[in-house]
Write a protein that holds these residues in place. Structure first.
Motif, PDB file in Angstrom:
ATOM      1  N   HIS A 192      -8.076   1.332  -1.712  1.00 21.51           N
ATOM      2  CA  HIS A 192      -9.056   2.354  -2.047  1.00 21.51           C
ATOM      3  C   HIS A 192      -8.608   3.751  -1.610  1.00 21.51           C
ATOM      4  O   HIS A 192      -9.307   4.729  -1.907  1.00 21.51           O
ATOM      5  CB  HIS A 192     -10.399   2.046  -1.365  1.00 21.51           C
ATOM      6  CG  HIS A 192     -10.962   0.716  -1.723  1.00 21.51           C
ATOM      7  ND1 HIS A 192     -11.344   0.376  -3.014  1.00 21.51           N
ATOM      8  CD2 HIS A 192     -11.200  -0.398  -0.958  1.00 21.51           C
ATOM      9  CE1 HIS A 192     -11.804  -0.863  -3.028  1.00 21.51           C
ATOM     10  NE2 HIS A 192     -11.727  -1.359  -1.776  1.00 21.51           N
ATOM     11  N   TYR A 193      -7.473   3.848  -0.928  1.00 18.66           N
ATOM     12  CA  TYR A 193      -7.044   5.136  -0.396  1.00 18.66           C
ATOM     13  C   TYR A 193      -6.537   6.055  -1.511  1.00 18.66           C
ATOM     14  O   TYR A 193      -6.019   5.593  -2.546  1.00 18.66           O
ATOM     15  CB  TYR A 193      -5.920   4.952   0.628  1.00 18.66           C
ATOM     16  CG  TYR A 193      -6.353   4.299   1.919  1.00 18.66           C
ATOM     17  CD1 TYR A 193      -7.688   4.283   2.313  1.00 18.66           C
ATOM     18  CD2 TYR A 193      -5.417   3.689   2.745  1.00 18.66           C
ATOM     19  CE1 TYR A 193      -8.071   3.669   3.502  1.00 18.66           C
ATOM     20  CE2 TYR A 193      -5.787   3.076   3.935  1.00 18.66           C
ATOM     21  CZ  TYR A 193      -7.125   3.062   4.303  1.00 18.66           C
ATOM     22  OH  TYR A 193      -7.502   2.469   5.471  1.00 18.66           O
ATOM     23  N   ARG A 194      -6.659   7.332  -1.280  1.00 20.41           N
ATOM     24  CA  ARG A 194      -6.098   8.305  -2.195  1.00 20.41           C
ATOM     25  C   ARG A 194      -4.576   8.264  -2.128  1.00 20.41           C
ATOM     26  O   ARG A 194      -3.899   8.445  -3.136  1.00 20.41           O
ATOM     27  CB  ARG A 194      -6.620   9.704  -1.804  1.00 20.41           C
ATOM     28  CG  ARG A 194      -6.089  10.815  -2.702  1.00 20.41           C
ATOM     29  CD  ARG A 194      -6.855  12.119  -2.472  1.00 20.41           C
ATOM     30  NE  ARG A 194      -6.937  12.468  -1.063  1.00 20.41           N
ATOM     31  CZ  ARG A 194      -7.565  13.578  -0.628  1.00 20.41           C
ATOM     32  NH1 ARG A 194      -8.157  14.387  -1.496  1.00 20.41           N
ATOM     33  NH2 ARG A 194      -7.599  13.847   0.666  1.00 20.41           N
ATOM     34  N   HIS A 195      -4.027   8.032  -0.926  1.00 21.53           N
ATOM     35  CA  HIS A 195      -2.579   7.901  -0.739  1.00 21.53           C
ATOM     36  C   HIS A 195      -2.323   6.619   0.058  1.00 21.53           C
ATOM     37  O   HIS A 195      -2.211   6.652   1.283  1.00 21.53           O
ATOM     38  CB  HIS A 195      -2.013   9.114   0.011  1.00 21.53           C
ATOM     39  CG  HIS A 195      -2.229  10.413  -0.688  1.00 21.53           C
ATOM     40  ND1 HIS A 195      -1.608  10.747  -1.864  1.00 21.53           N
ATOM     41  CD2 HIS A 195      -3.032  11.462  -0.362  1.00 21.53           C
ATOM     42  CE1 HIS A 195      -1.989  11.949  -2.244  1.00 21.53           C
ATOM     43  NE2 HIS A 195      -2.867  12.416  -1.351  1.00 21.53           N
ATOM     44  N   PRO A 196      -2.243   5.497  -0.611  1.00 17.22           N
ATOM     45  CA  PRO A 196      -2.065   4.218   0.092  1.00 17.22           C
ATOM     46  C   PRO A 196      -0.843   4.197   1.011  1.00 17.22           C
ATOM     47  O   PRO A 196      -0.901   3.654   2.125  1.00 17.22           O
ATOM     48  CB  PRO A 196      -1.929   3.211  -1.043  1.00 17.22           C
ATOM     49  CG  PRO A 196      -2.637   3.843  -2.193  1.00 17.22           C
ATOM     50  CD  PRO A 196      -2.366   5.317  -2.069  1.00 17.22           C
ATOM     51  N   ALA A 197       0.267   4.771   0.573  1.00 15.71           N
ATOM     52  CA  ALA A 197       1.467   4.764   1.421  1.00 15.71           C
ATOM     53  C   ALA A 197       1.229   5.539   2.707  1.00 15.71           C
ATOM     54  O   ALA A 197       1.790   5.199   3.768  1.00 15.71           O
ATOM     55  CB  ALA A 197       2.648   5.364   0.655  1.00 15.71           C
ATOM     56  N   GLY A 198       0.391   6.568   2.614  1.00 13.52           N
ATOM     57  CA  GLY A 198       0.094   7.347   3.811  1.00 13.52           C
ATOM     58  C   GLY A 198      -0.588   6.519   4.888  1.00 13.52           C
ATOM     59  O   GLY A 198      -0.379   6.743   6.087  1.00 13.52           O
ATOM     60  N   GLY A 199      -1.411   5.561   4.468  1.00 12.86           N
ATOM     61  CA  GLY A 199      -2.062   4.683   5.443  1.00 12.86           C
ATOM     62  C   GLY A 199      -1.053   3.894   6.251  1.00 12.86           C
ATOM     63  O   GLY A 199      -1.154   3.762   7.475  1.00 12.86           O
ATOM     64  N   TRP A 200      -0.025   3.371   5.555  1.00 15.54           N
ATOM     65  CA  TRP A 200       0.997   2.603   6.271  1.00 15.54           C
ATOM     66  C   TRP A 200       1.888   3.503   7.119  1.00 15.54           C
ATOM     67  O   TRP A 200       2.374   3.075   8.182  1.00 15.54           O
ATOM     68  CB  TRP A 200       1.835   1.816   5.270  1.00 15.54           C
ATOM     69  CG  TRP A 200       1.060   0.738   4.591  1.00 15.54           C
ATOM     70  CD1 TRP A 200       0.768   0.627   3.268  1.00 15.54           C
ATOM     71  CD2 TRP A 200       0.435  -0.376   5.229  1.00 15.54           C
ATOM     72  NE1 TRP A 200       0.013  -0.477   3.014  1.00 15.54           N
ATOM     73  CE2 TRP A 200      -0.208  -1.120   4.214  1.00 15.54           C
ATOM     74  CE3 TRP A 200       0.344  -0.822   6.550  1.00 15.54           C
ATOM     75  CZ2 TRP A 200      -0.937  -2.284   4.469  1.00 15.54           C
ATOM     76  CZ3 TRP A 200      -0.378  -1.980   6.806  1.00 15.54           C
ATOM     77  CH2 TRP A 200      -0.992  -2.694   5.801  1.00 15.54           C
ATOM     78  N   VAL A 201       2.082   4.734   6.723  1.00 20.20           N
ATOM     79  CA  VAL A 201       2.838   5.674   7.560  1.00 20.20           C
ATOM     80  C   VAL A 201       2.095   5.926   8.873  1.00 20.20           C
ATOM     81  O   VAL A 201       2.697   5.939   9.950  1.00 20.20           O
ATOM     82  CB  VAL A 201       3.074   7.004   6.804  1.00 20.20           C
ATOM     83  CG1 VAL A 201       3.646   8.054   7.753  1.00 20.20           C
ATOM     84  CG2 VAL A 201       4.005   6.788   5.623  1.00 20.20           C
ATOM     85  N   VAL A 202       0.778   6.122   8.780  1.00 19.36           N
ATOM     86  CA  VAL A 202      -0.018   6.334   9.994  1.00 19.36           C
ATOM     87  C   VAL A 202       0.045   5.102  10.895  1.00 19.36           C
ATOM     88  O   VAL A 202       0.186   5.211  12.122  1.00 19.36           O
ATOM     89  CB  VAL A 202      -1.473   6.677   9.627  1.00 19.36           C
ATOM     90  CG1 VAL A 202      -2.342   6.718  10.896  1.00 19.36           C
ATOM     91  CG2 VAL A 202      -1.538   8.015   8.900  1.00 19.36           C
TER      92      VAL A 202
END
Length: 377
Positions: A43-53
């Protein structure tokens, strides 16, 4: 506000379990945050960003677990960096998540992981630093949601309480470590004092006791030598017997005054103990010794003296009376003016410092009586 405890300060040993608990919390909360990201990533706007965090949080968790294991690294720069990274990961939610989901109450990427940095500041720096760190993270959470709703308010309050409680517990452990160190030092000092006491008892005290007993059987200079030996025996016994804890203990005034009893000095005391704080008892004995010294010095070797001890109305009353020629009027004032302060300091001064009072009664040809009144504390 409490200051950061320096490396090597008291509290490190007892705080070690707290730091291990914070490390466990970091790992556990990282696992929970990872699960939250995995559940909501689609559901994220930037799914890859979630995994980076998540990757940043994992790397920082490993770094902080290793860093905080050493007390030398628990300093202000490291704590500030810890809070800054936690705040950065929290604010990254605004980039990764959609505004609509954030407004609807979607969880942050970090969830409870940010509380570990607040705990670290509290344990290392005290309640002030813990509350300040909680306020900083809470402010970031409020800024992320652009409003102070009930859920956000609950999170901020929880962070503030976490920082304050962690700081309080950290301070308690530091205080406990100081008390433990003092107890260990006192135990070591007590053991050393007992060892010295055994050696002194087997040598010096036995010789002093022998000199005192033999002196009491003789007259003249031998008797005076025995009396002086007895005084030193009492002082030495008090020193090795009470040591560093003398101020807190009690002593039986009768036993300490018994050394002054001889063929020329009669001691009258109650059948039951007369307890006084050890320091006060030693000062009274010293004052009595000074009074008897004056009797021997000014009244001659044949003079008789009587020492009596009694308790009445919350006071211990000690009187020293002799059958000497008495003190001529103005003699004590003249001695004090001439700088001879034996009576003024050795007797009156000691009793005054104890909060008591002393009275000297004397008339030519009728002897002298010194009455010491010491309040029972």
């Amino acid at each position: 506000m409490s200051r950061i405890a320096p490396a090597g300060s008291d509290g490190r040993a007892l705080q070690a379990p707290l730091w291990r608990a914070i490390a466990v919390f970091r790992v556990a909360s990282l696992g929970y945050a990872t699960a939250i990201v995995a559940t909501n990533v689609r559901h994220y706007r930037h799914p890859a960003g979630g995994w980076v965090v998540v990757a940043v949080m994992a790397a920082w968790t490993a770094a902080m677990v290793a860093a905080y294991a050493s007390a030398a690294r628990r300093r202000l720069p490291m704590l500030v960096a810890d809070v800054a990274v936690a705040a950065g990961c929290l604010l990254a939610t605004g980039v990764v998540e959609t505004p609509h989901r954030l407004a609807g109450g979607a969880p942050n990427l970090t969830v409870s992981w940010v509380a570990a940095s607040v705990m670290a500041c509290g344990v290392a720096g005290g309640r002030g630093w813990g509350a300040l760190a909680g306020a900083a993270i809470g402010a970031c959470d409020v800024g992320l949601h652009h409003r102070l709703g009930q859920d956000t308010l609950n999170g901020v309050i929880l962070l503030l309480v976490t920082g304050f409680v962690a700081g309080h517990v950290g301070r308690l452990t530091r205080d406990a470590e100081v008390r433990l160190a003092r107890a260990v030092e006192l135990e070591a000092a007590t053991r050393e004092r007992e060892r010295l006491a055994r050696r002194i008892h087997d040598s010096v005290l036995q010789v002093l006791a022998l000199v005192r007993r033999r002196g009491q059987e003789l007259d003249g200079e031998a008797a005076e030598l025995g009396r002086l030996a007895g005084e030193q025996e009492v002082a030495l016994r008090a020193l090795i017997g009470t040591g560093a804890g003398a101020e807190a203990g009690e002593a039986d005034l009768r036993e300490l005054l018994a050394v002054h009893a001889s063929t020329g000095v009669s001691l009258s005391a109650p059948a039951t103990p007369v307890p006084l704080p050890a320091h006060a008892a030693r000062e009274v004995v010293a004052a009595v010794g000074a009074a008897l010294d004056n009797v021997h010095r000014h009244c001659g070797a044949t003079a008789k003296a009587w020492v009596s001890v009694e308790e009445a109305d919350g006071e211990v009353i000690v009187s020293v009376r002799d059958d000497g020629p008495g003190i001529p009027p103005g003699r004590l004032s003249a001695a004090a003016a001439a700088g001879r302060l034996g009576v003024a300091q050795s007797i009156l001064g000691r009793v005054r410092d104890l909060g008591g009072a002393a009275e000297i009664s004397s008339r030519p040809g009728e002897g002298t009586e010194i009455e010491l009144r010491i309040p029972v504390m």
